[in-house]
Design a protein around this motif. Sequence first.
Motif, PDB file in Angstrom:
ATOM      1  N   VAL A   1       0.851  -1.208  -0.096  1.00  0.00           N
ATOM      2  CA  VAL A   1      -0.023  -0.019   0.079  1.00  0.00           C
ATOM      3  C   VAL A   1       0.742   1.241   0.115  1.00  0.00           C
ATOM      4  O   VAL A   1       0.680   2.283  -0.652  1.00  0.00           O
ATOM      5  CB  VAL A   1      -1.018   0.067   1.144  1.00  0.00           C
TER       6      VAL A   1
ATOM      7  N   TYR B   1      -6.653   3.578   0.053  1.00  0.00           N
ATOM      8  CA  TYR B   1      -7.665   2.552   0.840  1.00  0.00           C
ATOM      9  C   TYR B   1      -8.959   3.035   0.364  1.00  0.00           C
ATOM     10  O   TYR B   1      -9.883   1.903  -0.052  1.00  0.00           O
ATOM     11  CB  TYR B   1      -7.523   2.757   2.153  1.00  0.00           C
TER      12      TYR B   1
ATOM     13  N   THR C   1      -9.512   1.434  -3.260  1.00  0.00           N
ATOM     14  CA  THR C   1      -9.906   0.092  -3.089  1.00  0.00           C
ATOM     15  C   THR C   1     -11.338  -0.343  -2.570  1.00  0.00           C
ATOM     16  O   THR C   1     -11.609  -1.342  -3.197  1.00  0.00           O
ATOM     17  CB  THR C   1      -8.879  -0.651  -2.190  1.00  0.00           C
ATOM     18  N   CYS C   2     -11.595   0.167  -1.381  1.00  0.00           N
ATOM     19  CA  CYS C   2     -13.064  -0.031  -0.855  1.00  0.00           C
ATOM     20  C   CYS C   2     -14.222   0.397  -2.015  1.00  0.00           C
ATOM     21  O   CYS C   2     -14.982  -0.414  -1.835  1.00  0.00           O
ATOM     22  CB  CYS C   2     -13.413   1.091   0.319  1.00  0.00           C
TER      23      CYS C   2
ATOM     24  N   LYS D   1      -5.879  -8.814  -2.767  1.00  0.00           N
ATOM     25  CA  LYS D   1      -5.964  -9.028  -1.246  1.00  0.00           C
ATOM     26  C   LYS D   1      -5.663 -10.495  -1.138  1.00  0.00           C
ATOM     27  O   LYS D   1      -6.294 -11.217  -1.425  1.00  0.00           O
ATOM     28  CB  LYS D   1      -7.557  -8.397  -0.967  1.00  0.00           C
TER      29      LYS D   1
END
Length: 99
Positions: A40, A55, A58-59, A67
């Motif tokens: 990351v 982040y 990616t969410c 992952k």
Amino acid sequence: MENPFNELSERLERIENLLTDRHEMRVEPSEDEQDKLLNVKEAAAFLDESVATLYGRTCRNQIPFYKRGKKLYFKKAELLAWVEKGRNKTVDEIQESAR
């Protein structure tokens, strides 16, 4: 005895020449480099974004990632392709496609 300033000047000139040569010889990244997995922090640095922004992407599944357990990984080549996908056309390209 040689003047220390002359020696220092010569060394700086050699360093400058090496850096210039390296800059002019830019080589495409190897396949190994393109397939490299980034964590990351490395991916955020590569994209010049904060880790929190990455982040968030990616969410929302806005960016390609892998992952494994609680860890996220990114392929450098896929990140580059993702960035290039967002390229905007120039005025000339828009006019050309309108014809």
